[in-house]
Design a protein around this motif. Sequence first.
Motif, PDB file in Angstrom:
ATOM      1  N   VAL A   1       0.822  -1.343   0.004  1.00 28.31           N
ATOM      2  CA  VAL A   1       0.244  -0.012   0.099  1.00 28.31           C
ATOM      3  C   VAL A   1       0.768   1.237  -0.119  1.00 28.31           C
ATOM      4  O   VAL A   1       0.575   2.191  -0.812  1.00 28.31           O
ATOM      5  N   ILE A   2       1.794   1.265   0.900  1.00 26.32           N
ATOM      6  CA  ILE A   2       2.675   2.578   1.053  1.00 26.32           C
ATOM      7  C   ILE A   2       3.589   2.829  -0.328  1.00 26.32           C
ATOM      8  O   ILE A   2       3.548   3.832  -0.469  1.00 26.32           O
ATOM      9  N   PHE A   3       4.381   1.675  -0.604  1.00 26.99           N
ATOM     10  CA  PHE A   3       5.199   1.748  -1.580  1.00 26.99           C
ATOM     11  C   PHE A   3       4.634   1.482  -3.141  1.00 26.99           C
ATOM     12  O   PHE A   3       5.389   1.068  -3.923  1.00 26.99           O
ATOM     13  N   ARG A   4       3.382   1.394  -3.301  1.00 29.30           N
ATOM     14  CA  ARG A   4       2.860   0.920  -4.641  1.00 29.30           C
ATOM     15  C   ARG A   4       3.345   1.562  -5.664  1.00 29.30           C
ATOM     16  O   ARG A   4       3.704   1.007  -6.844  1.00 29.30           O
ATOM     17  N   ARG A   5       3.644   2.848  -5.710  1.00 28.62           N
ATOM     18  CA  ARG A   5       4.091   3.615  -7.004  1.00 28.62           C
ATOM     19  C   ARG A   5       5.496   3.276  -7.289  1.00 28.62           C
ATOM     20  O   ARG A   5       5.942   2.834  -8.220  1.00 28.62           O
ATOM     21  N   GLN A   6       6.319   3.313  -6.073  1.00 23.58           N
ATOM     22  CA  GLN A   6       7.847   2.832  -6.251  1.00 23.58           C
ATOM     23  C   GLN A   6       7.787   1.332  -6.835  1.00 23.58           C
ATOM     24  O   GLN A   6       8.744   1.064  -7.465  1.00 23.58           O
ATOM     25  N   ILE A   7       7.062   0.493  -6.450  1.00 20.72           N
ATOM     26  CA  ILE A   7       7.031  -0.854  -6.844  1.00 20.72           C
ATOM     27  C   ILE A   7       6.679  -0.974  -8.372  1.00 20.72           C
ATOM     28  O   ILE A   7       7.344  -1.707  -9.096  1.00 20.72           O
ATOM     29  N   ALA A   8       5.615  -0.321  -8.617  1.00 23.40           N
ATOM     30  CA  ALA A   8       4.976  -0.337  -9.862  1.00 23.40           C
ATOM     31  C   ALA A   8       6.218   0.370 -11.144  1.00 23.40           C
ATOM     32  O   ALA A   8       5.972  -0.113 -12.013  1.00 23.40           O
ATOM     33  N   GLU A   9       6.723   1.377 -10.541  1.00 25.09           N
ATOM     34  CA  GLU A   9       7.858   1.916 -11.583  1.00 25.09           C
ATOM     35  C   GLU A   9       9.036   1.222 -11.469  1.00 25.09           C
ATOM     36  O   GLU A   9       9.799   1.723 -12.527  1.00 25.09           O
ATOM     37  N   ALA A  10       9.100   0.522 -10.765  1.00 22.56           N
ATOM     38  CA  ALA A  10      10.432  -0.265 -10.777  1.00 22.56           C
ATOM     39  C   ALA A  10      10.780  -1.343 -11.938  1.00 22.56           C
ATOM     40  O   ALA A  10       9.726  -1.706 -12.229  1.00 22.56           O
ATOM     41  N   GLU A  11      11.944  -1.735 -12.508  1.00 26.99           N
ATOM     42  CA  GLU A  11      12.185  -2.579 -13.495  1.00 26.99           C
ATOM     43  C   GLU A  11      11.885  -3.851 -13.133  1.00 26.99           C
ATOM     44  O   GLU A  11      11.272  -4.733 -13.626  1.00 26.99           O
ATOM     45  N   ASP A  12      12.390  -4.189 -11.888  1.00 32.59           N
ATOM     46  CA  ASP A  12      11.876  -5.480 -11.356  1.00 32.59           C
ATOM     47  C   ASP A  12      11.183  -5.286  -9.927  1.00 32.59           C
ATOM     48  O   ASP A  12      11.692  -5.146  -8.830  1.00 32.59           O
ATOM     49  N   SER A  13      10.132  -5.469 -10.224  1.00 31.00           N
ATOM     50  CA  SER A  13       8.884  -4.862  -9.239  1.00 31.00           C
ATOM     51  C   SER A  13       8.965  -6.190  -8.019  1.00 31.00           C
ATOM     52  O   SER A  13       8.971  -5.717  -6.857  1.00 31.00           O
ATOM     53  N   GLU A  14       9.502  -7.256  -8.256  1.00 27.79           N
ATOM     54  CA  GLU A  14       9.367  -8.326  -7.031  1.00 27.79           C
ATOM     55  C   GLU A  14      10.703  -8.004  -6.422  1.00 27.79           C
ATOM     56  O   GLU A  14      10.457  -8.111  -5.117  1.00 27.79           O
ATOM     57  N   ALA A  15      11.699  -7.514  -6.836  1.00 27.70           N
ATOM     58  CA  ALA A  15      12.874  -7.378  -5.870  1.00 27.70           C
ATOM     59  C   ALA A  15      12.576  -6.095  -5.057  1.00 27.70           C
ATOM     60  O   ALA A  15      13.050  -5.913  -4.134  1.00 27.70           O
ATOM     61  N   MET A  16      11.886  -5.034  -5.896  1.00 28.54           N
ATOM     62  CA  MET A  16      11.592  -3.721  -5.251  1.00 28.54           C
ATOM     63  C   MET A  16      10.471  -4.052  -3.856  1.00 28.54           C
ATOM     64  O   MET A  16      10.721  -3.409  -2.911  1.00 28.54           O
ATOM     65  N   ARG A  17       9.607  -4.868  -4.191  1.00 30.02           N
ATOM     66  CA  ARG A  17       8.510  -5.249  -3.299  1.00 30.02           C
ATOM     67  C   ARG A  17       9.412  -5.767  -1.896  1.00 30.02           C
ATOM     68  O   ARG A  17       9.035  -5.407  -0.783  1.00 30.02           O
ATOM     69  N   THR A  18      10.181  -6.772  -2.370  1.00 35.77           N
ATOM     70  CA  THR A  18      10.764  -7.567  -1.204  1.00 35.77           C
ATOM     71  C   THR A  18      11.765  -6.307  -0.383  1.00 35.77           C
ATOM     72  O   THR A  18      11.879  -6.544   0.748  1.00 35.77           O
ATOM     73  N   ARG A  19      12.396  -5.660  -1.013  1.00 36.14           N
ATOM     74  CA  ARG A  19      13.377  -4.432  -0.344  1.00 36.14           C
ATOM     75  C   ARG A  19      12.554  -3.750   0.343  1.00 36.14           C
ATOM     76  O   ARG A  19      12.877  -3.462   1.339  1.00 36.14           O
ATOM     77  N   MET A  20      11.204  -3.152  -0.035  1.00 42.07           N
ATOM     78  CA  MET A  20      10.314  -2.486   0.717  1.00 42.07           C
ATOM     79  C   MET A  20       9.772  -3.084   1.858  1.00 42.07           C
ATOM     80  O   MET A  20       9.535  -2.528   3.004  1.00 42.07           O
ATOM     81  N   VAL A  21       9.454  -4.487   1.713  1.00 34.61           N
ATOM     82  CA  VAL A  21       9.028  -4.991   2.924  1.00 34.61           C
ATOM     83  C   VAL A  21      10.041  -5.202   3.904  1.00 34.61           C
ATOM     84  O   VAL A  21       9.760  -4.873   5.156  1.00 34.61           O
ATOM     85  N   LYS A  22      11.338  -5.436   3.562  1.00 35.11           N
ATOM     86  CA  LYS A  22      12.352  -5.460   4.357  1.00 35.11           C
ATOM     87  C   LYS A  22      12.712  -4.338   5.329  1.00 35.11           C
ATOM     88  O   LYS A  22      12.881  -4.115   6.509  1.00 35.11           O
TER      89      LYS A  22
END
Length: 124
Positions: free
Chosen positions: A48-69
């Motif tokens: 929810v909080i980082f949805r824009r950053q995740i959507a705009e990232a080239e590797d969205s799964e890696a970005m999601r994992t990083r944001m969760v951590k």
Amino acid sequence: MPRISLILRKAYGGAYIVMDSQSIGADLTYAWPTNEIAVMGAEGAANVIFRRQIAEAEDSEAMRTRMVKEYKAELMHPYYAAERGLVDDVIDPAETREVLIRSLAMLRTKHADLPSRKHGNPPQ
């Protein structure tokens, strides 16, 4: 009656609130250093909080994992909850018994006046 809350593991959202948190009247609230206190789990919150950053990232799964951590490291530890006043103290699990005994001794003379009755059920 003394009301002491001890958070051992995970305390998320409404479940945390209704399980005798300070917001509904607990006298003292303690947490172990290994627990998580947050509005929701890290995965849901990061999505929810980082949805824009995740959507705009080239590797969205890696970005999601990083944001969760990152979310877990910064916001889901009991020290953050203590800073915000959600818990009174973060205690060592080995000292739990002593802390609870001292807390009960401190609250031994607690006396809370009952609110006056607004509405009765008088006989008719």
